[in-house]
Design a protein around this motif. Sequence first.
Motif, mmCIF file in Angstrom:
data_model
loop_
_atom_site.group_PDB
_atom_site.id
_atom_site.type_symbol
_atom_site.label_atom_id
_atom_site.label_comp_id
_atom_site.label_asym_id
_atom_site.label_seq_id
_atom_site.Cartn_x
_atom_site.Cartn_y
_atom_site.Cartn_z
ATOM 1 N N SER A 1 -91.496 63.497 -48.908
ATOM 2 C CA SER A 1 -91.169 64.894 -48.604
ATOM 3 C C SER A 1 -89.720 65.032 -48.148
ATOM 4 C CB SER A 1 -92.104 65.404 -47.506
ATOM 5 O OG SER A 1 -93.459 65.165 -47.836
ATOM 6 N N ALA A 2 -89.326 64.147 -47.232
ATOM 7 C CA ALA A 2 -87.971 64.223 -46.673
ATOM 8 C C ALA A 2 -86.923 63.920 -47.729
ATOM 9 C CB ALA A 2 -87.848 63.248 -45.497
ATOM 10 N N ALA A 3 -87.231 62.965 -48.604
ATOM 11 C CA ALA A 3 -86.275 62.613 -49.660
ATOM 12 C C ALA A 3 -86.057 63.783 -50.610
ATOM 13 C CB ALA A 3 -86.772 61.383 -50.428
ATOM 14 N N VAL A 4 -87.144 64.491 -50.918
ATOM 15 C CA VAL A 4 -87.032 65.664 -51.789
ATOM 16 C C VAL A 4 -86.207 66.743 -51.102
ATOM 17 C CG1 VAL A 4 -88.304 67.555 -52.854
ATOM 18 C CG2 VAL A 4 -89.207 65.221 -53.003
ATOM 19 N N GLU A 5 -86.580 67.037 -49.878
ATOM 20 C CA GLU A 5 -85.921 68.153 -49.181
ATOM 21 C C GLU A 5 -84.430 67.899 -48.974
ATOM 22 O OE1 GLU A 5 -87.046 68.887 -45.085
ATOM 23 O OE2 GLU A 5 -86.947 71.043 -45.414
ATOM 24 N N ALA A 6 -84.075 66.629 -48.797
ATOM 25 C CA ALA A 6 -82.663 66.292 -48.567
ATOM 26 C C ALA A 6 -81.787 66.720 -49.737
ATOM 27 C CB ALA A 6 -82.517 64.795 -48.314
ATOM 28 N N HIS B 1 -77.524 72.595 -50.083
ATOM 29 C CA HIS B 1 -77.205 73.727 -50.965
ATOM 30 C C HIS B 1 -77.919 75.007 -50.541
ATOM 31 C CE1 HIS B 1 -75.526 70.477 -53.233
ATOM 32 N NE2 HIS B 1 -76.715 69.902 -53.293
ATOM 33 N N ARG B 2 -78.625 74.928 -49.422
ATOM 34 C CA ARG B 2 -79.326 76.077 -48.861
ATOM 35 C C ARG B 2 -80.330 76.688 -49.840
ATOM 36 N NH1 ARG B 2 -76.644 78.213 -44.256
ATOM 37 N NH2 ARG B 2 -74.807 76.993 -43.752
ATOM 38 N N TYR B 3 -80.910 75.855 -50.670
ATOM 39 C CA TYR B 3 -81.955 76.358 -51.560
ATOM 40 C C TYR B 3 -83.216 76.669 -50.757
ATOM 41 C CZ TYR B 3 -79.186 74.470 -55.458
ATOM 42 O OH TYR B 3 -78.199 74.201 -56.357
ATOM 43 N N GLY B 4 -83.965 77.647 -51.208
ATOM 44 C CA GLY B 4 -85.283 77.859 -50.666
ATOM 45 C C GLY B 4 -86.230 76.796 -51.205
ATOM 46 N N VAL B 5 -86.842 76.043 -50.313
ATOM 47 C CA VAL B 5 -87.811 75.017 -50.727
ATOM 48 C C VAL B 5 -89.205 75.616 -50.585
ATOM 49 C CG1 VAL B 5 -88.733 72.718 -50.261
ATOM 50 C CG2 VAL B 5 -86.281 73.156 -49.991
ATOM 51 N N VAL B 6 -89.895 75.768 -51.703
ATOM 52 C CA VAL B 6 -91.194 76.430 -51.683
ATOM 53 C C VAL B 6 -92.177 75.618 -50.838
ATOM 54 C CG1 VAL B 6 -93.149 77.164 -53.116
ATOM 55 C CG2 VAL B 6 -90.789 77.533 -53.904
ATOM 56 N N LYS B 7 -92.864 76.295 -49.939
ATOM 57 C CA LYS B 7 -93.777 75.603 -49.025
ATOM 58 C C LYS B 7 -95.249 75.875 -49.324
ATOM 59 C CE LYS B 7 -90.485 74.902 -45.357
ATOM 60 N NZ LYS B 7 -89.309 75.258 -46.163
ATOM 61 N N GLU B 8 -95.526 77.013 -49.957
ATOM 62 C CA GLU B 8 -96.943 77.352 -50.211
ATOM 63 C C GLU B 8 -97.559 76.527 -51.333
ATOM 64 O OE1 GLU B 8 -95.759 81.686 -48.927
ATOM 65 O OE2 GLU B 8 -94.688 80.028 -49.817
ATOM 66 N N TYR B 9 -96.704 75.947 -52.178
ATOM 67 C CA TYR B 9 -97.199 75.151 -53.300
ATOM 68 C C TYR B 9 -96.515 73.797 -53.231
ATOM 69 C CZ TYR B 9 -98.862 79.697 -54.515
ATOM 70 O OH TYR B 9 -99.497 80.901 -54.451
ATOM 71 N N ASN C 1 -92.817 69.277 -50.028
ATOM 72 C CA ASN C 1 -91.433 69.027 -50.441
ATOM 73 C C ASN C 1 -90.459 69.238 -49.281
ATOM 74 O OD1 ASN C 1 -91.974 68.453 -53.243
ATOM 75 N ND2 ASN C 1 -92.606 70.594 -53.381
ATOM 76 N N TYR C 2 -90.955 69.065 -48.067
ATOM 77 C CA TYR C 2 -90.142 69.298 -46.876
ATOM 78 C C TYR C 2 -90.779 68.497 -45.739
ATOM 79 C CZ TYR C 2 -94.155 72.189 -45.962
ATOM 80 O OH TYR C 2 -95.448 72.611 -45.799
ATOM 81 N N GLY C 3 -89.991 68.233 -44.725
ATOM 82 C CA GLY C 3 -90.538 67.600 -43.526
ATOM 83 C C GLY C 3 -89.774 66.370 -43.101
ATOM 84 N N ARG C 4 -90.095 65.914 -41.900
ATOM 85 C CA ARG C 4 -89.434 64.742 -41.356
ATOM 86 C C ARG C 4 -90.040 63.474 -41.930
ATOM 87 N NH1 ARG C 4 -88.862 64.481 -35.173
ATOM 88 N NH2 ARG C 4 -90.394 66.115 -34.812
ATOM 89 N N PRO C 5 -89.226 62.429 -42.104
ATOM 90 C CA PRO C 5 -89.760 61.176 -42.669
ATOM 91 C C PRO C 5 -90.619 60.419 -41.655
ATOM 92 C CG PRO C 5 -87.454 60.904 -42.044
ATOM 93 C CD PRO C 5 -87.787 62.362 -41.819
ATOM 94 N N GLY C 6 -91.306 59.400 -42.133
ATOM 95 C CA GLY C 6 -92.005 58.461 -41.255
ATOM 96 C C GLY C 6 -93.348 58.942 -40.758
ATOM 97 N N ARG C 7 -93.913 59.930 -41.426
ATOM 98 C CA ARG C 7 -95.197 60.477 -40.971
ATOM 99 C C ARG C 7 -96.232 60.440 -42.097
ATOM 100 N NH1 ARG C 7 -93.704 65.599 -37.157
ATOM 101 N NH2 ARG C 7 -92.257 64.474 -35.834
#
Length: 281
Positions: A156-161, A166-174, A191-197
Motif C-alpha cells: 500500500s505504502a509503495a503504491v501511495e508513494a 504529485h498530489r493525485y487523489g488516491v481512490v480509497k473506496e475501491y 493503495n494508501y497507508g503506512r508500511p509495516g502493518r
Amino acid sequence: MIVRKSPGEVAVMARAGRVVADLHEVLREAVRPGVSTMQLDEIAEREVRSRGAVPSFKGYRGFPATLCTSVNHEIVHGIPSRDVVLREGDLIKIDAGAIVDGYHGDSAVTWIVGNAYGDNPGVVDDEVAALVERTRAGLWAGVCAATAGARLSDISAAVEARALPHRYGVVKEYVGHGIGRSLHEDPHVPNYGRPGRGPRLLSGLVLAIEPMFNLGTADTETLADDWTVVTADGALSAHWEHTVAVTDDGPWVLTARADEPAWPLRDPSRVPRALDAAQAR
Ligand code: MG
Ligand code: MG
C-alpha cells in the motif's frame, strides 16, 4: 480468511492470467477512435471463450458484461455501451477477468485513445500522460513490494508513494484484493497507508494490486446505473491492475503482458519503461 494457494493452484492461476494478458493485447489493438465500448466487449467475450475460459465479471453480482470499460472521469466498473464511442485523447480503462479451471485472473489497463502504443504522444496534455504513467508506476512499485516476508501495507505504502509527490487523489473506496477461486478474496489491498502493518506476505498468497489515481479529488460517486464509479469532481482518473503471486523467488506477475516482466521480479531494473519514465519526471 486469507487462502494461500499451492504451487499447482498458482500454476492454474498463471493460465488464467495468461488469458487475461492475451486479451489485453488484442483489445489494445482494437482501441481507436470510433470504436464503441460495446464493440470492445464483444471482442473480449469472444476471445476469452475461444481460449477455453469464462469471463469473470459477466453475471458477477449482476454485472452485464465481460469488461468494465471506464472512460475519462469514470474510475472503474463502467458498463460497455454502443453509445460510448471512443474519441482521440480519451482515457479508456479496460478491466478484464477470466476463469480457467475455477481460478480467476484480473487485470486492468489505461490506454490513451489514439496513442495506445505510445507512438503518438501529442493527443493528450503532458499532465494527462503523466497521470497514466505514474499510476502504472504505482502498480509496479506495489508489485515489487509484494515479496515474501514483507507486510501487506508495504504494498500500500509503495503504491501511495507514487501519488503523493504529485498530489493525485488516491481512490480509497475501491482497493485491491486477494484472488483465487473467488474474484474477490481477503485481504483488501489498499493503495494508501503506512508500511509495516497487516498480515505478513507468504508464498502462495495471490493478490490483485490495482491503484486508481485521480488528477483531482480522491472522492468518488456512483452513477444511476449502480455500477459506474466516477470522480466526484469530474477530473480524469487512471487505473492499472495485475494479479500477482507471492513466491519465495519473488513476485510472479500472472497477468504480465508481452512487454512486461513476469517472474521472478528480483531485479528491479526489469520493471517496465513506464516506471523509469515516471521516475525521471
Ligand atoms: Mg480488475
Ligand atoms: Mg480487481
